[in-house]
Motif scaffolding. Structure first.
Motif, PDB file in Angstrom:
ATOM      1  N   TYR A  50      37.086  64.782  40.419  1.00 18.44           N
ATOM      2  CA  TYR A  50      38.181  63.807  40.456  1.00 18.44           C
ATOM      3  C   TYR A  50      38.016  62.724  39.383  1.00 18.44           C
ATOM      4  O   TYR A  50      38.920  62.480  38.579  1.00 18.44           O
ATOM      5  CB  TYR A  50      38.238  63.184  41.854  1.00 18.44           C
ATOM      6  CG  TYR A  50      39.230  62.054  41.971  1.00 18.44           C
ATOM      7  CD1 TYR A  50      40.586  62.302  41.978  1.00 18.44           C
ATOM      8  CD2 TYR A  50      38.797  60.732  42.076  1.00 18.44           C
ATOM      9  CE1 TYR A  50      41.499  61.264  42.087  1.00 18.44           C
ATOM     10  CE2 TYR A  50      39.709  59.690  42.180  1.00 18.44           C
ATOM     11  CZ  TYR A  50      41.051  59.957  42.184  1.00 18.44           C
ATOM     12  OH  TYR A  50      41.951  58.928  42.279  1.00 18.44           O
ATOM     13  N   TYR A  51      36.844  62.086  39.380  1.00 16.29           N
ATOM     14  CA  TYR A  51      36.661  60.968  38.435  1.00 16.29           C
ATOM     15  C   TYR A  51      36.571  61.464  36.988  1.00 16.29           C
ATOM     16  O   TYR A  51      36.974  60.758  36.066  1.00 16.29           O
ATOM     17  CB  TYR A  51      35.441  60.134  38.809  1.00 16.29           C
ATOM     18  CG  TYR A  51      35.733  59.160  39.929  1.00 16.29           C
ATOM     19  CD1 TYR A  51      36.464  58.003  39.700  1.00 16.29           C
ATOM     20  CD2 TYR A  51      35.303  59.402  41.216  1.00 16.29           C
ATOM     21  CE1 TYR A  51      36.762  57.116  40.727  1.00 16.29           C
ATOM     22  CE2 TYR A  51      35.586  58.519  42.253  1.00 16.29           C
ATOM     23  CZ  TYR A  51      36.324  57.378  41.990  1.00 16.29           C
ATOM     24  OH  TYR A  51      36.614  56.510  43.011  1.00 16.29           O
ATOM     25  N   GLY A  52      36.023  62.679  36.813  1.00 10.47           N
ATOM     26  CA  GLY A  52      35.933  63.241  35.457  1.00 10.47           C
ATOM     27  C   GLY A  52      37.318  63.420  34.881  1.00 10.47           C
ATOM     28  O   GLY A  52      37.594  63.058  33.726  1.00 10.47           O
TER      29      GLY A  52
ATOM     30  N   VAL B  62      29.301  50.528  35.198  1.00  9.56           N
ATOM     31  CA  VAL B  62      28.369  49.585  35.823  1.00  9.56           C
ATOM     32  C   VAL B  62      28.541  49.640  37.349  1.00  9.56           C
ATOM     33  O   VAL B  62      27.583  49.499  38.099  1.00  9.56           O
ATOM     34  CB  VAL B  62      28.620  48.148  35.284  1.00  9.56           C
ATOM     35  CG1 VAL B  62      27.805  47.124  36.051  1.00  9.56           C
ATOM     36  CG2 VAL B  62      28.272  48.084  33.812  1.00  9.56           C
ATOM     37  N   ASN B  63      29.790  49.874  37.790  1.00  6.46           N
ATOM     38  CA  ASN B  63      30.046  49.895  39.243  1.00  6.46           C
ATOM     39  C   ASN B  63      29.261  50.998  39.951  1.00  6.46           C
ATOM     40  O   ASN B  63      28.464  50.693  40.851  1.00  6.46           O
ATOM     41  CB  ASN B  63      31.555  50.003  39.499  1.00  6.46           C
ATOM     42  CG  ASN B  63      31.871  50.268  40.957  1.00  6.46           C
ATOM     43  OD1 ASN B  63      32.049  51.401  41.366  1.00  6.46           O
ATOM     44  ND2 ASN B  63      31.904  49.226  41.760  1.00  6.46           N
ATOM     45  N   PRO B  64      29.413  52.286  39.570  1.00  7.27           N
ATOM     46  CA  PRO B  64      28.608  53.290  40.287  1.00  7.27           C
ATOM     47  C   PRO B  64      27.102  53.110  40.092  1.00  7.27           C
ATOM     48  O   PRO B  64      26.333  53.385  41.007  1.00  7.27           O
ATOM     49  CB  PRO B  64      29.088  54.624  39.716  1.00  7.27           C
ATOM     50  CG  PRO B  64      29.951  54.310  38.565  1.00  7.27           C
ATOM     51  CD  PRO B  64      30.401  52.909  38.666  1.00  7.27           C
TER      52      PRO B  64
ATOM     53  N   GLY C 133      30.464  43.299  47.147  1.00  7.88           N
ATOM     54  CA  GLY C 133      31.614  43.266  48.047  1.00  7.88           C
ATOM     55  C   GLY C 133      31.978  44.673  48.500  1.00  7.88           C
ATOM     56  O   GLY C 133      32.230  44.911  49.684  1.00  7.88           O
ATOM     57  N   GLU C 134      31.954  45.616  47.546  1.00  5.82           N
ATOM     58  CA  GLU C 134      32.320  47.004  47.877  1.00  5.82           C
ATOM     59  C   GLU C 134      31.351  47.596  48.902  1.00  5.82           C
ATOM     60  O   GLU C 134      31.779  48.253  49.854  1.00  5.82           O
ATOM     61  CB  GLU C 134      32.321  47.843  46.591  1.00  5.82           C
ATOM     62  CG  GLU C 134      32.758  49.271  46.827  1.00  5.82           C
ATOM     63  CD  GLU C 134      32.590  50.164  45.598  1.00  5.82           C
ATOM     64  OE1 GLU C 134      32.291  49.638  44.511  1.00  5.82           O
ATOM     65  OE2 GLU C 134      32.730  51.379  45.740  1.00  5.82           O
ATOM     66  N   VAL C 135      30.043  47.355  48.700  1.00  2.00           N
ATOM     67  CA  VAL C 135      29.053  47.921  49.625  1.00  2.00           C
ATOM     68  C   VAL C 135      29.300  47.365  51.032  1.00  2.00           C
ATOM     69  O   VAL C 135      29.288  48.091  52.021  1.00  2.00           O
ATOM     70  CB  VAL C 135      27.613  47.612  49.155  1.00  2.00           C
ATOM     71  CG1 VAL C 135      26.599  48.100  50.178  1.00  2.00           C
ATOM     72  CG2 VAL C 135      27.349  48.247  47.806  1.00  2.00           C
TER      73      VAL C 135
HETATM   74  C1  LIG Z   1      36.816  52.967  46.658  1.00  2.00           C
HETATM   75  C2  LIG Z   1      37.196  54.307  47.154  1.00  2.00           C
HETATM   76  C3  LIG Z   1      38.212  54.195  48.223  1.00  2.00           C
HETATM   77  C4  LIG Z   1      35.935  54.918  47.656  1.00  2.00           C
HETATM   78  C5  LIG Z   1      35.127  55.630  46.650  1.00  2.00           C
HETATM   79  N1  LIG Z   1      34.964  54.929  45.391  1.00  2.00           N
HETATM   80  C6  LIG Z   1      33.799  54.458  44.964  1.00  2.00           C
HETATM   81  O1  LIG Z   1      32.799  54.586  45.612  1.00  2.00           O
HETATM   82  C7  LIG Z   1      33.758  53.765  43.596  1.00  2.00           C
HETATM   83  N2  LIG Z   1      32.642  52.866  43.538  1.00  2.00           N
HETATM   84  C8  LIG Z   1      33.640  54.834  42.530  1.00  2.00           C
HETATM   85  C9  LIG Z   1      33.908  54.412  41.127  1.00  2.00           C
HETATM   86  C10 LIG Z   1      33.375  55.147  40.112  1.00  2.00           C
HETATM   87  C11 LIG Z   1      33.637  54.831  38.787  1.00  2.00           C
HETATM   88  C12 LIG Z   1      34.437  53.770  38.487  1.00  2.00           C
HETATM   89  C13 LIG Z   1      34.980  53.044  39.498  1.00  2.00           C
HETATM   90  C14 LIG Z   1      34.737  53.359  40.825  1.00  2.00           C
HETATM   91  C15 LIG Z   1      35.693  57.023  46.434  1.00  2.00           C
HETATM   92  O2  LIG Z   1      36.044  57.382  45.320  1.00  2.00           O
HETATM   93  O3  LIG Z   1      35.727  57.767  47.415  1.00  2.00           O
END
Ligand SMILES: CC(C)C[C@H](NC(=O)[C@@H](N)Cc1ccccc1)C(=O)O
Length: 758
Positions: free
Chosen positions: A79-81, A377-379, A634-636
């Motif tokens: 998906y992210y790729g 940086v986020n992941p 915050g995300e965690v």
């Molecule tokens: C946030 C989604 C609902 C949950 C999850 N996303 C993440 O975990 C993000 N940290 C991933 C990410 C990777 C690269 C750049 C930005 C965000 C998901 O995708 O399920």
């Protein structure tokens, strides 16, 4: 032993940790089969037996979750790729403009988080999670393959010029691919997390929480790798007839990963605990809610005694258990109302923050970071912070005797996201100090470049007097609040010419070797995109010139801007047999006009004069790290906890539905970003960041009040209580009875087989 020994399981049993088989674990998938096994017809019995599975454990965890987390890793990679190169594909393959490309991109992301509802309904009401994941993964893989095929330019490039000839074909195919992908990725999303949760038994609640953290780690490991790898694949050149940017490879690898994800999931099928859907539960829920509302309305007169909850008005017709389950779900969904605001801020990492990075310097000494790479940086932070939080911070808080409940964590998570935006605003203020003073919509700006052989006295009516030396320029842009100007040059005779400037634009007045033909060129009035540099040349040489990668340039003419990346760049200037090489090191986000002098070849390009139209970015991208750190903390706190919370507070037959509700908050957040980007334009970017931060603080206060009134429940306990009140057998007993009966039947069958063999 009843468990099927697949080769994978055989390999796993070789691991150092002991693998145990819990016969009672198979109980779970019989949960919803209320017909006692003994009274079932044989066909039905076989069907149920097929689903009955006993869970093998390793280190206290069901082995089946190994397949689920690997599946999630591959799916998120896919998906992210694909997402990492999608905007570039729209922009440079389909040749859409920036606005269309970003709008379709955000609409696609929003769709990906809306389709979970569909997946959850299919799973909880019809196919069950297992089959839903398989079928929708197939749809997903087909979508990824369709997308990859749509990027092969050779398919329609009949004249072999490197660009597709039939854009409609490519657009139609890629839109079909994206719809299938959105259906697949969104559809399976609520099922995979809930299916993973289903693998755990009651005594494994600690492991269940760890599972959600590991699940989140896999999401981020997959997304990190793919966001690093696919842009590199895209930058390769490939093609049958002509070599172009390799989009088929960049989309093809995610497609392969999706197929692997499906294969891994199927490989584990012998080990899963599979809960059956309870018929069309969503339809029953809607009918029950509808009846409660109608019944309440019918009994609106004050003569009727009030009921504890408005859903109790469905009591006359509907099962108490169903009503209780609906109450649980509604309570959680109500709590979700303020949550989209978190995602509104969170999802701006990919848009506003990346744009902010384009106005900063990414030179980290040993390596160069591109603005869009800053998102990784986020992941990276997730991968380090989830274990730290899980193993250190949360246990420490617990040891201090503080009750850091899930809803408190989510509120704190929101506040962290708000502080991240305050940090972004502070960085923006620093950047603004270094940004050029761009004209407002009513102003016009002008710079003057002198390519004439001597110093010139330039008068711009009514009051600007400039002295510009040969191959020089005015110090900076002059701002006018009117558009019509008259320029006078004091050469041997005075030359006067009238011009009309562009409102809200930046222009340069080029005075060539023949000043009578002086002319205006338009300059860039924003920072070049993606941290690139905008450069152009003015030809002061007496004949046509060829410059590498640029068109031939006539005497006295100016080229259009070309975007060049940061670092050292070489340009070869050529006229017939004469040539010289011009080298220049570029930073980030600058703009230059290079003046080619008459002495260009005799000086070996040394005489080329540089005019800086826009300074390079000077604020370092490292300053964005605190805001990334804060938003990831915050995300965690918010996202990982929200995932666990949605699972734990849902009745067994509506787990996917609540997961979908949770993901929907993300879709709404993305839609808010889209709307805000379209309408809410504040004059200062930092003010917009502060506005978002304040909104989230306000929302988190509302959420904390709602959370204060929320009482945590154990859905299984409530369900058991109601069953008891209704005089039904407790589920566990019913299930144990069924299991015993089936085991007896199994044994009988096995004996039968042995006897036949003898
Ligand atoms: C946030 C989604 C609902 C949950 C999850 N996303 C993440 O975990 C993000 N940290 C991933 C990410 C990777 C690269 C750049 C930005 C965000 C998901 O995708 O399920």
């Amino acid at each position: 032993m009843l468990i099927r020994h697949t080769p994978v399981l055989a390999a796993l049993t070789q691991l150092s940790c002991p693998v145990q088989v819990f016969p009672h674990a198979g109980i779970q998938q019989l949960t919803h089969t209320h017909t006692p096994a003994a009274s079932m017809p044989d066909e039905k019995m076989d069907e149920t037996k097929k689903k009955k599975k006993k869970t093998a454990e390793c280190c206290g965890y069901p082995i089946s979750i190994f397949f689920i987390v690997v599946n999630e890793f591959c799916e998120r990679f896919s998906y992210y790729g694909m997402r990492a190169v999608l905007v570039l594909y729209f922009r440079y393959f389909l040749l859409w403009d920036d606005d269309l490309a970003t709008s379709i991109y955000h609409a696609f992301v929003a769709l990906c988080y809306l389709t979970p509802i569909l997946g959850a309904i299919i799973a909880d009401s019809w196919l069950g999670k297992f089959k839903t994941i398989i079928y929708l993964s197939i749809v997903y893989a087909i979508g990824q393959v369709t997308m990859a095929v749509s990027t092969i330019h050779d398919i329609t490039d009949s004249n072999r010029d490197g660009t597709p000839d039939n854009f409609t074909f490519h657009i139609a195919l890629s839109m079909l691919g994206l719809i299938l992908i959105a259906l697949g990725t969104g559809g399976i999303k609520p099922c995979v997390a809930a299916f993973g949760g289903d693998q755990f038994q009651e005594h494994q609640s600690r492991q269940l929480n760890t599972f959600f953290s590991v699940f989140y780690l896999c999401i981020n490991a997959g997304s990190l790798l793919s966001t690093l790898i696919t842009p590199v694949l895209r930058a390769q050149e490939c093609g049958i007839h002509t070599q172009q940017q390799c989009y088929p490879l960049a989309f093809g690898v995610p497609a392969v990963l999706m197929v692997i994800s499906l294969v891994v999931f199927i490989a584990g099928s012998g080990m899963y605990v599979k809960t059956d859907p309870e018929g069309n539960i969503m339809w029953s829920v809607c009918k029950c809610i509808g009846f409660a509302i109608r019944n309440r309305f019918r009994h609106r007169s004050s003569s009727y005694p009030k009921r504890e909850h408005w859903m109790d008005w469905a009591d006359e017709k509907y099962d108490k258990l169903l009503i209780a389950q609906i109450k649980m779900v509604l309570k959680v969904l109500f709590l979700y109302i303020p949550l989209p605001m978190f995602w509104t801020l969170f999802d701006q990492k990919g848009s506003r923050w990346t744009l902010q990075a384009t106005t900063m310097s990414g030179d980290f000494g040993g390596f160069i970071l591109q603005p869009d790479q800053m998102q990784t940086v986020n992941p990276i932070l997730i991968l380090t912070m989830v274990p730290i939080m899980d193993r250190l911070i949360f246990p420490l808080i617990q040891k201090c005797g503080l009750n850091f409940s899930p809803l408190k964590r989510m509120t704190v998570g929101m506040l962290f996201a708000a502080t991240a935006f305050v940090s972004a605003a502070l960085v923006q203020i620093e950047i603004d100090k270094t940004l050029p003073n761009f004209p407002s919509s009513s102003e016009s700006q002008l710079k003057v470049v002198n390519m004439y052989s001597t110093t010139l006295n330039v008068t711009i009516s009514p009051s600007e007097h400039l002295l510009i030396e040969s191959y020089g320029s005015s110090a900076d842009y002059i701002t006018f609040d009117h558009q019509d100007i008259t320029v006078s040059l004091n050469t041997s005779n005075v030359i006067t010419k009238a011009f009309s400037l562009i409102k809200g634009g930046r222009q340069t007045l080029i005075i060539p070797s023949d000043p009578t033909v002086m002319y205006l060129v338009e300059d860039t009035k924003s920072k070049p995109r993606e941290g690139k540099n905008a450069i152009r040349f003015v030809n002061g040489w007496t004949a046509d010139l060829n410059i590498t990668n640029l068109d031939s340039i006539e005497p006295s003419a100016t080229t259009n801007y070309t975007l060049v990346n940061q670092g050292k760049r070489d340009f070869v200037l050529r006229h017939g047999e004469q040539w010289c090489e011009f080298s220049r090191k570029f930073g980030f986000g600058a703009s230059y006009t290079f003046l080619i002098t008459e002495a260009v070849f005799s000086s070996d390009c040394e005489s080329i004069v540089e005019v800086e139209d826009m300074k390079p970015n000077s604020v370092h991208m490292a300053l964005q790290i605190p805001q990334y750190f804060l938003i990831t903390t915050g995300e965690v706190m918010f996202s990982v906890t929200g995932l666990q919370f949605s699972y734990s507070q849902a009745p067994k037959n509506m787990k996917s539905v609540l997961q979908a509700g949770w993901l929907c908050t993300n879709a709404v957040g993305n839609i808010i970003v889209l709307i805000v980007a379209e309408i809410g334009k504040l004059p200062k970017q930092w003010a917009e960041y502060v506005l978002f931060a304040s909104l989230l603080v306000a929302v988190s206060i509302i959420f904390s009040i709602m959370a204060y009134f929320y009482t945590y429940i154990d859905p299984a306990e409530i369900e058991a209580q109601i069953r008891k009140e209704q005089g039904l057998e407790p589920e566990e007993k019913e299930k144990e009875k069924e299991t015993l009966e089936m085991e007896e039947k199994d044994q009988k069958n096995e004996q039968g087989v042995k006897q036949t063999k003898i």
